[in-house]
Motif scaffolding. Structure first.
Motif, short mmCIF file in Angstrom:
data_model
loop_
_atom_site.label_atom_id
_atom_site.label_comp_id
_atom_site.label_asym_id
_atom_site.label_seq_id
_atom_site.Cartn_x
_atom_site.Cartn_y
_atom_site.Cartn_z
N LEU A 158 71.29 -25.44 59.13
CA LEU A 158 70.53 -25.30 57.88
C LEU A 158 69.06 -25.04 58.19
CD1 LEU A 158 70.27 -25.53 54.79
CD2 LEU A 158 69.91 -27.99 55.11
N HIS A 159 68.50 -25.79 59.10
CA HIS A 159 67.08 -25.63 59.44
C HIS A 159 66.80 -24.22 59.97
CE1 HIS A 159 63.11 -26.80 60.93
NE2 HIS A 159 63.42 -26.15 62.03
N ILE A 160 67.64 -23.75 60.85
CA ILE A 160 67.42 -22.43 61.44
C ILE A 160 67.58 -21.32 60.40
CG2 ILE A 160 68.36 -20.78 63.11
CD1 ILE A 160 66.65 -23.04 64.32
N LEU A 161 68.59 -21.44 59.56
CA LEU A 161 68.80 -20.42 58.52
C LEU A 161 67.56 -20.30 57.64
CD1 LEU A 161 72.46 -21.24 57.38
CD2 LEU A 161 71.71 -19.22 58.67
N ARG A 162 67.03 -21.45 57.24
CA ARG A 162 65.91 -21.44 56.28
C ARG A 162 64.57 -21.13 56.97
NH1 ARG A 162 66.46 -23.57 51.33
NH2 ARG A 162 64.30 -24.26 51.40
N ALA A 166 70.86 -21.48 51.12
CA ALA A 166 71.43 -22.79 51.46
C ALA A 166 70.33 -23.82 51.28
CB ALA A 166 71.96 -22.79 52.89
N LYS A 167 70.62 -24.85 50.46
CA LYS A 167 69.57 -25.81 50.07
C LYS A 167 69.69 -27.13 50.82
CE LYS A 167 68.12 -23.06 46.84
NZ LYS A 167 67.13 -22.07 47.27
N PRO A 168 68.54 -27.72 51.16
CA PRO A 168 68.56 -29.09 51.66
C PRO A 168 68.66 -30.06 50.49
CG PRO A 168 66.32 -28.23 51.70
CD PRO A 168 67.20 -27.14 51.18
N GLY A 169 69.70 -30.85 50.47
CA GLY A 169 69.84 -31.87 49.43
C GLY A 169 69.80 -33.23 50.10
N CYS A 170 70.97 -33.80 50.29
CA CYS A 170 71.05 -35.11 50.94
C CYS A 170 70.77 -35.03 52.44
CB CYS A 170 72.44 -35.70 50.73
SG CYS A 170 73.75 -34.72 51.54
N GLU A 171 71.05 -33.87 53.03
CA GLU A 171 70.96 -33.66 54.48
C GLU A 171 71.75 -34.71 55.25
OE1 GLU A 171 67.46 -31.67 56.09
OE2 GLU A 171 66.43 -32.23 54.25
N ASN A 172 72.84 -35.10 54.63
CA ASN A 172 73.70 -36.13 55.21
C ASN A 172 75.18 -35.79 55.07
OD1 ASN A 172 73.93 -38.65 56.50
ND2 ASN A 172 74.48 -39.62 54.55
N GLY A 173 75.46 -34.57 54.65
CA GLY A 173 76.86 -34.15 54.54
C GLY A 173 77.55 -34.55 53.25
N ILE A 185 74.81 -30.67 58.70
CA ILE A 185 75.39 -31.54 59.72
C ILE A 185 76.07 -30.72 60.83
CG2 ILE A 185 75.62 -33.64 58.35
CD1 ILE A 185 78.53 -32.85 57.80
N MET A 186 75.71 -29.45 60.90
CA MET A 186 76.19 -28.61 62.00
C MET A 186 74.98 -28.20 62.84
SD MET A 186 78.37 -25.07 61.78
CE MET A 186 78.82 -24.15 63.25
N LEU A 187 75.06 -28.40 64.12
CA LEU A 187 73.96 -27.98 64.98
C LEU A 187 73.94 -26.46 65.07
CD1 LEU A 187 74.32 -30.55 67.90
CD2 LEU A 187 72.59 -30.54 66.07
N ALA A 188 72.75 -25.91 65.13
CA ALA A 188 72.62 -24.46 65.23
C ALA A 188 73.33 -23.94 66.47
CB ALA A 188 71.14 -24.07 65.26
N VAL A 189 73.26 -24.70 67.56
CA VAL A 189 73.89 -24.23 68.80
C VAL A 189 75.41 -24.11 68.63
CG1 VAL A 189 74.17 -26.56 69.78
CG2 VAL A 189 73.89 -24.57 71.30
N GLU A 197 81.18 -16.51 62.96
CA GLU A 197 80.62 -15.65 61.91
C GLU A 197 80.14 -16.53 60.76
OE1 GLU A 197 79.02 -12.64 60.17
OE2 GLU A 197 80.11 -12.32 62.05
N ILE A 198 78.84 -16.49 60.52
CA ILE A 198 78.24 -17.28 59.45
C ILE A 198 77.98 -16.38 58.24
CG2 ILE A 198 76.36 -18.85 58.84
CD1 ILE A 198 78.00 -19.70 61.35
N ILE A 199 78.37 -16.86 57.08
CA ILE A 199 78.05 -16.17 55.84
C ILE A 199 77.27 -17.14 54.96
CG2 ILE A 199 78.93 -14.96 53.79
CD1 ILE A 199 79.68 -13.45 56.24
N THR A 200 76.16 -16.67 54.43
CA THR A 200 75.37 -17.49 53.51
C THR A 200 75.46 -16.87 52.11
OG1 THR A 200 73.31 -16.25 53.73
CG2 THR A 200 73.76 -17.95 55.41
N ILE A 201 74.88 -17.53 51.15
CA ILE A 201 74.93 -17.01 49.77
C ILE A 201 74.32 -15.62 49.69
CG2 ILE A 201 72.74 -18.09 49.08
CD1 ILE A 201 75.91 -17.76 46.89
N GLU A 202 73.35 -15.34 50.55
CA GLU A 202 72.74 -14.00 50.56
C GLU A 202 73.77 -12.92 50.92
OE1 GLU A 202 71.42 -16.69 51.97
OE2 GLU A 202 69.33 -16.90 51.32
N GLY A 203 74.84 -13.33 51.59
CA GLY A 203 75.88 -12.40 51.98
C GLY A 203 76.96 -12.21 50.92
N LEU A 204 76.85 -12.93 49.82
CA LEU A 204 77.86 -12.84 48.76
C LEU A 204 77.32 -12.14 47.51
CD1 LEU A 204 79.76 -16.27 48.80
CD2 LEU A 204 80.13 -14.20 50.15
#
Ligand code: FES
Ligand code: FES
Length: 162
Positions: free
Chosen positions: A29-33, A41-48, A66-70, A76-83
């Motif tokens: 999430l951090h890397i995407l944003r 993709a929004k930060p909400g609880c940041e706890n899953g 809760i997924m590490l960027a590594v 293949e990652i798809i975000t809302i921008e891809g939809l």
């Protein structure tokens, strides 16, 4: 490896290969944003728990807080921008399935995966999938109607839209 050490890797996002510089503890999430400018993709609880950060990883809805960027390498990652302009995005608009909209990208990602993975989803399956996301403003009924309208369009004999 030091937690603060940075390294470069490639991430496949929305059909492109993007190069990012990450620390081992950086979340997807951090890397995407913060690095890729994909702020859907929004930060909400940041706890899953809330699902506001949901993206697709190889077609499956995953909470990117809760997924590490590594861990995203090789997937293949798809975000809302891809939809953009997908039937599910349009259905949310047509059914008024949002109010403030903060949770909406996460819901759309989850629902997009739902109708692909479970094209014959019944009410129980829909409710179970929606249970992974939280909306603080609207009822879930409109979101369910959006899902049902896409399912009906996929299967014209399906009449669960009303
Ligand atoms: S911000 Fe990721 S689940 Fe809430
Ligand atoms: S529309 Fe506001 S949190 Fe869901």
């Amino acid at each position: 490896m030091e937690r603060s050490q940075r390294f470069v890797l490639d991430i496949h996002v929305n059909g492109e290969v993007r190069s990012v510089t990450i620390r081992v503890a950086d979340t997807l999430l951090h890397i995407l944003r913060e690095q890729l400018g994909l702020t859907g993709a929004k930060p909400g609880c940041e706890n899953g728990d809330c699902g506001a950060c949901t993206v697709l990883v190889d077609g499956w809805p995953i909470k990117s807080c809760i997924m590490l960027a590594v861990e995203a390498t090789g997937h293949e990652i798809i975000t809302i921008e891809g939809l953009k302009d997908t039937p599910m995005q349009k259905a949310f608009l047509e059914k008024w399935a949002f109010q403030c909209g903060y949770c909406t990208p996460g819901f759309i990602m989850n629902c997009y995966a739902l109708v692909r993975i479970h094209p014959d989803a019944d009410d129980q399956v829909i409710q179970e999938w929606l249970g992974s996301n939280i909306c603080r403003c609207t009822g879930y009924e409109e979101i369910q109607e959006a899902v049902k309208s896409v399912l009906a369009a996929q299967h014209p004999s399906n009449t669960r839209t009303s």
